[in-house]
Design an enzyme around this catalytic site. Structure first.
Site, PDB file in Angstrom:
ATOM      1  N   THR A  38       0.882  -1.175   0.173  1.00 25.38           N
ATOM      2  CA  THR A  38       0.125   0.167  -0.036  1.00 25.38           C
ATOM      3  C   THR A  38       0.588   1.204  -0.024  1.00 25.38           C
ATOM      4  OG1 THR A  38      -1.583  -1.433   1.437  1.00 25.38           O
ATOM      5  CG2 THR A  38      -1.826   1.187   1.199  1.00 25.38           C
ATOM      6  N   ASP A  39       1.957   1.398   0.715  1.00 26.78           N
ATOM      7  CA  ASP A  39       2.839   2.295   1.017  1.00 26.78           C
ATOM      8  C   ASP A  39       3.431   2.350  -0.641  1.00 26.78           C
ATOM      9  OD1 ASP A  39       2.633   3.611   3.284  1.00 26.78           O
ATOM     10  OD2 ASP A  39       4.165   2.096   4.136  1.00 26.78           O
ATOM     11  N   ILE A  40       3.967   1.540  -1.313  1.00 27.20           N
ATOM     12  CA  ILE A  40       4.396   1.368  -2.380  1.00 27.20           C
ATOM     13  C   ILE A  40       3.608   2.170  -3.611  1.00 27.20           C
ATOM     14  CG2 ILE A  40       5.706   0.212  -4.245  1.00 27.20           C
ATOM     15  CD1 ILE A  40       6.855  -1.515  -1.987  1.00 27.20           C
TER      16      ILE A  40
END
Length: 407
Positions: free
Chosen positions: A179-181
């Site tokens: 999700t961060d990426i």
């Protein structure tokens, strides 16, 4: 410098992964990215180890491998912007910048005069990208957001993991902070779109990006499976919810993946595995029927695939055009001939370690190729350089700020 974005300056106030990932992509494309960090401690991920990068003598350095994954080709400066002098430094850098990246809590920078409303008064063309857990609006806006939490709240964990009737069943996170990426990649897209708009209008804008929004958007076909059917998808391990056979299979020496996407590929799979006739069986002749009779078909295939090693099956299936491959550990990944041929490992000189191995950017641009100008910098390595070149500070000015703990 001939990168596509070599005319741009990015002020990166972010830390951890989503924001730094976007900043690294922009740096790879040529932008001059100035990473602003806290004095003494810097980006949180510098301490997220082990493992840590080792110095030339083999001792752990101050930088964890985690930090190294998202900060190459940047300049690191340390500024305490809780001080008036630090705020003035960051404001002046923002005045000279094209893009600001930040991932503080909603309203977290307002008290320092570093929010979008404040900075656009001194730089109306500024593209200001805010990354938070839940966006700038809504009931959850004040909350902190972390990748694991958002994978859970955004539904990804509900569709990841073994089936409820299998050993080891239960919700499972992805093995990488996806999700961060993905948020970092969406941030990059948003920034490029805002820059394109600015070229025509001369006006900057604010980008409001929430991890939860990104996670929901990236549920893709699983979200549509729910919206179309009204039934929430369940965990199915490594199996595909819409395609069969499309999952892992046991072999005599481990596991492999077979990814059948068409009826023609299924017929070839049947021929290679000695199951000829299944392709014309009305229970399996179409993908719709294979999905309906998934377990019966998978049991038949499992009984065959376990009789030979992975390499045998991969070679046999690839020879007839059926996608198949081993489930590689990371040592095998970086030794894979295709990965090596594509140059997915790069090595850059590092002032502490002498040399550091990194993962390459996957973009291949024919006219403006990705460039790797420097390894992820040690904390504050370019503070003096940036303050002298960008803000015309003298050595005495810089020394005075350092003595006061501002930098």
């Amino acid at each position: 410098m001939n990168g596509a974005l070599s005319h741009l300056t990015v002020l990166d106030l972010s830390r951890v992964l989503a924001g730094p990932w976007a900043g690294q992509v922009l740096a790879d494309l040529g932008a001059d990215v100035i990473k602003v960090e806290r004095p003494d401690t810097g980006d949180d991920t510098r301490g997220w180890g082990p493992p840590f990068l080792r110095d030339a003598r083999g001792n752990d350095s101050a930088d964890a491998a985690y930090y190294l994954c998202a900060n190459r080709s940047k300049k690191s400066i340390t500024v305490d912007f809780t001080t008036a002098e630090g705020q003035a430094i960051v404001r002046e850098l923002a005045r000279q910048s094209d893009v600001v990246l930040e991932n503080f809590k909603v309203g977290g920078l307002k008290g320092y005069g570093l929010d979008y409303a404040s900075l656009r008064t001194i730089n109306p063309q500024l593209i200001y990208c805010s990354i938070t857990g839940f966006g700038q609006t809504g009931p959850y806006a004040p909350r902190a957001g972390y990748d694991l939490l958002v994978q859970a709240m955004g539904g990804l964990m509900s569709i990841t993991g073994r089936r409820d009737d299998e050993a080891g069943a239960g919700p499972q996170k992805a093995g990488v902070a996806v999700t961060d990426i993905l948020t970092g990649l969406y941030a990059t897209i948003g920034i490029l779109a805002a820059l394109a708009h600015r070229e025509r209008s001369g006006v900057g804008q604010h980008i409001d990006l929430g991890l939860l929004d990104v996670q929901v958007a990236c549920l893709a076909n699983q979200a549509m499976n729910f919206l179309v059917s009204g039934s929430a998808p369940r965990r199915s391990g490594n199996a595909h919810p819409n395609l069969v056979p499309y999952q892992d299979f046991p072999t005599s020496d481990g596991y492999m993946v077979i990814a059948v996407g068409t009826d023609a590929q299924f017929a070839k799979l049947c021929a290679v595995t000695g199951l000829s006739g299944l392709e014309s069986d009305p229970n399996f002749s179409t993908n719709k029927q294979r999905v309906a009779n998934r377990r019966e078909l998978i049991d038949k295939l499992n009984a065959v695939t376990v009789t030979h090693p992975t390499a045998h099956w991969v070679a046999a299936l690839e020879s007839v055009g059926v996608p198949a491959g081993p489930i590689n550990t990371l040592d095998a990944v970086f030794d894979d001939p295709q990965v090596r041929a594509r140059g997915m490992r790069i090595d850059l000189p590092h002032p502490v370690a002498g040399n550091v191995a990194l993962v390459a950017n996957p973009l291949r641009l024919s006219e403006t190729p990705v460039t790797y100008r420097s390894a992820p910098p040690p904390l504050g390595a370019q503070t003096d350089e940036v303050l002298a070149e960008r803000l015309s500070m003298s050595a005495a000015d810089i020394d005075a700020l350092r003595a006061k703990g501002v930098i």
